[in-house]
Write an enzyme that holds these catalytic residues in place. Structure first.
Site, PDB file in Angstrom:
ATOM      1  N   HIS A  84      85.750 -55.680 -46.018  1.00 32.55           N
ATOM      2  CA  HIS A  84      85.353 -57.088 -45.906  1.00 32.55           C
ATOM      3  C   HIS A  84      85.648 -57.861 -47.183  1.00 32.55           C
ATOM      4  CE1 HIS A  84      81.330 -55.748 -47.577  1.00 32.55           C
ATOM      5  NE2 HIS A  84      81.397 -56.931 -48.158  1.00 32.55           N
ATOM      6  N   ASP A 220      84.143 -49.192 -44.074  1.00 32.98           N
ATOM      7  CA  ASP A 220      84.358 -50.488 -44.728  1.00 32.98           C
ATOM      8  C   ASP A 220      85.074 -50.304 -46.071  1.00 32.98           C
ATOM      9  OD1 ASP A 220      84.269 -53.097 -45.570  1.00 32.98           O
ATOM     10  OD2 ASP A 220      82.116 -53.367 -45.290  1.00 32.98           O
ATOM     11  N   SER A 646      79.075 -55.360 -53.067  1.00 34.76           N
ATOM     12  CA  SER A 646      80.034 -54.911 -52.063  1.00 34.76           C
ATOM     13  C   SER A 646      81.270 -54.370 -52.769  1.00 34.76           C
ATOM     14  CB  SER A 646      80.431 -56.074 -51.150  1.00 34.76           C
ATOM     15  OG  SER A 646      79.369 -56.447 -50.323  1.00 34.76           O
TER      16      SER A 646
END
Length: 720
Positions: A84, A220, A646
């Site tokens: 992402h 991810d 992240s």
């Protein structure tokens, strides 16, 4: 000041918060942090984590494009981050012929790696305490405005004069609400190329449904490579650039994780508010979050209704829907977590202890009125904070016509300040910039959202701070008036409205009902809401700085970490499951079996590529299965993370990469305000799943060959 700085050096958090970890500046881990890390199982020294004079872990953890974290995983500058985080770059290279979002992308050689415009990564070279320099001459000033101006001048002067190499930069950030300032010497690389990414059916598996949720089964991750000039220094893209040789890169462990294993997450957490008084948390929990949740709930229900009926609308609004839903879901979880952990009462209990210490230490004159002042200020700001949130959620974030109207409002203000030439430049850029918005715009969807959320604004925001234009009896009629007559409902209409000389355009804008409404909302906000909110908030910020200073003084042996501010931090904890609700217990690791269990053919969230299914059916796992014969996918730990983490590396006790941070559990999203180790968990992709996808799924063995694979628990020789 000397006492305060000594307290700051401790960098450890309140015992009242019973916290494992926190968000620590890596240059200041020596002492109690190092002792706790070793008690949790860490085998490294803090010099292995941060060292100015020789390579250390910090040299392998760059900031990824200012919003995420990444890590170097090979001696050739191979870079790992979340799918992402690299989504925009993957999307920009996709086309109908080569849909990398759907099919994935794997460069087979350096020549096939794809350059990315405006993508950069920034390494921290060194960290320095510059508090004394930045606060010089500040104490003698009386007003908060004067103090802020003086501090900014000192920052500007030091940034210009601080000695560094020509290719390096410096940035200065505040810590402890302005009680400490740190200077970071940085190196930014601007040639970062896309190397590999799994299809979204792996990299975004579970999509909106599984967002903020555990158990999770998402791969991810994406791969990039840093390029440098022939001297290994930062350079803009050039075909002559070569792969960057890092000062340090992470070996990747195949030993896996078990319950209670030490974990450390290194990265750039965005923003937390851990030291708010109880009055602020009550306001968030009882007033602000419910209002924002309700606005987004209405917008999502309308949009979802249209998306279910029309495939074209579903495609248009998929990304926007996910963006709206992300924080809607986060705020719901945050409120539930704050309630479950009784955060307000915990804060109040701490405040009682705080006042006892104020009195016992003879600090009543300095700090005795802090809490009563907080109570008054938060009461004063309450209606303005609520009105501000309604304005932002309705006008700027969840209705596209009003958000376009607000941009035109800014354009009109620019015309009043800089004249026609400035207007023309901005107008051209605005029209070009809005083309992509209208490409994915549907008038009917936006109209439906308008009716619902403008009604909330008009009926639930503080009445005296709400413009009369939306205090109406018939919101459907108001919506019909806007969406049948406004030029802002189409790109062609917008271009026609904005065509002509500046004065004529401004005149025509005043006749457009969509723009007129947006202007009334904006005028009301800037005239009646913003001035009082800003002035009161400035007082709260000054009080919060004093409150932070008082805590550091009155709890000298406490363990107080600075709030996150997008600077490099270390958080540590352990692999650990949790019990979010009565009779509900979650294990710490998920497996490929669970990916298959969730599989729904053709579903945009839970579809899977046939190759992954085949690998599962044949159990062709290579060396990436654990001792039970299963492939681990995700795991959770007690590391204290937030947005910005992240893509952060999850690191084992020896300094090896064991996973990739990408999310938090829903019940623990309140950790931005209050961290409770009982329910706060971060979610990580297991390194073995990443390598399994690269090796067995993508057949990108040349990338595996770049990496250093280790088995520290089994003490075996490096092999693949």
């Amino acid at each position: 000041m000397k006492k305060l700085l000594r307290a700051l050096v401790l960098f450890v958090s309140f015992p009242i918060f019973a916290q494992q970890g926190g968000m620590w500046v890596p240059s200041l881990l020596k002492g109690m942090n190092e002792s706790e890390m070793k008690s949790l199982g860490m085998k490294m020294s803090v010099a292995d984590i941060y060292d100015v004079n020789k390579s250390s872990l910090k040299d392998a953890v760059p900031h990824f494009n200012g919003g995420c974290t990444s890590e170097v995983i090979s001696p050739k500058g191979l870079l790992l981050t979340n799918h992402h985080c690299g989504y925009g770059e993957i999307q920009s290279h996709s086309s109908v012929e080569h849909d990398y979002l759907q099919d994935g992308f794997w460069a087979k050689s350096l020549e096939e790696e794809l350059p990315n415009k405006d993508l950069e990564v920034t390494f921290i070279v060194s960290i320095h305490d510059v508090t004394k320099t930045i606060l010089e001459g500040v104490d003698v000033l009386k007003s908060e405005t004067e103090k802020k101006a003086k501090i900014q001048n000192n920052i500007n002067d030091l940034q210009k004069s601080y000695k560094r190499d020509d290719w390096q930069s410096v940035m200065i950030r505040t810590f402890y609400e302005g009680n400490q300032y740190m200077l970071f010497v940085t190196e930014t690389f601007q040639d970062v190329r896309l190397v590999g990414a799994p299809p979204s059916s792996i990299g975004k598996y579970g999509s909106d449904t599984d967002n903020w949720v555990w158990p999770r089964h998402t791969g991810d991750f994406s791969l990039f490579r840093i390029y440098a000039d022939k001297n290994n220094r930062p350079a803009k893209y050039s075909k002559d650039n070569v792969p960057y040789t890092p000062k340090h890169f992470f070996p990747i462990s195949l030993s896996g994780v078990e319950e209670n294993d030490f974990t450390m997450v290194f990265g750039y957490p965005g923003r937390t508010q851990e030291y708010l008084p109880s009055f602020a948390v009550e306001q968030i929990l009882n007033d602000l979050n419910p209002a924002k949740i309700e606005v987004r709930d209405k917008a999502l229900k309308v949009t979802d209704g249209f998306m279910r009926q029309d495939q074209a609308i579903k495609i248009q609004y998929a990304s926007k829907y996910a963006g709206i839903a992300n924080y809607w879901k986060k705020w719901i979880g945050e409120s539930q977590g704050l309630t479950k952990s009784n955060a307000v009462q915990v804060k109040k209990s701490f405040e009682q202890e705080f006042m006892k210490r104020v009195q016992s230490k003879g600090k009543t004159q300095e700090y005795g009125n802090l809490l009563s002042q907080f109570e008054k200020l938060y009461k004063d700001i309450a209606p303005y904070a609520l009105a501000r949130d309604y304005f932002q959620e309705v006008t700027l974030r969840n209705n596209e016509l009003l958000s376009v109207g607000f941009r035109l409002y800014q354009l009109e203000n620019a015309y009043a300040k800089v004249g026609e030439q400035g207007f023309n430049d901005r107008n051209d850029n605005l029209i070009k910039g809005l083309e992509s918005l209208y490409k994915d715009y549907n008038k009917d969807v936006d109209h439906g959202v308008f009716n619902e959320i403008v009604k909330l604004y008009g009926t639930k925001a503080p009445s005296n701070l709400t413009p009369d234009a939306i205090k109406v009896k018939d919101y459907e009629a108001l919506g019909n008036e806007i969406y049948t007559k406004s030029a802002l409902t189409s790109y062609e209409g917008l271009k026609k409205l904005m065509n002509g000389k500046a004065a004529d355009v401004i005149k025509n804008m005043q006749k457009d009902p969509g723009y007129v409404l947006a202007k009334k909302l904006a005028d009301n906000y800037f005239n009646n809401v913003a001035p009082k909110f800003d002035s009161t908030n400035l007082e709260i910020e000054a009080l919060q700085r004093t409150y932070m200073k008082a805590q550091l003084e009155l709890f000298p042996d406490a363990r107080i970490f600075p709030d996150a501010n997008s600077t490099l931090r270390v958080t540590y904890g352990k692999v650990d499951g949790y019990n979010p609700k009565d009779a509900v217990s979650y294990d710490a690791v998920t497996y490929l079996d669970g990916v298959i269990e969730k599989y729904v053919p053709g579903d945009y969230e839970f579809d899977l590529p046939q190759r992954l299914i085949d690998l599962y059916n044949t159990k062709d796992y290579g060396v990436y299965a654990d001792k039970t014969g299963r492939v681990p996918v995700n795991f959770i730990g007690t590391n204290h993370t937030t947005g910005g983490n992240s893509g952060s590396p999850a690191i084992d006790a020896h300094g090896n990469l064991i996973g990739l941070n990408f999310d938090r559990v829903w019940e623990g999203t309140m950790s931005d305000i209050y961290y409770d180790p009982a329910i706060c968990r971060n979610i990580m992709v297991d390194a073995r799943y990443i390598l399994f996808i690269i090796d067995k799924y993508a057949n990108a063995k040349h990338l595996i060959d770049e990496m250093k694979i280790v088995y520290p628990k089994e003490k075996k020789k490096t092999k693949r």
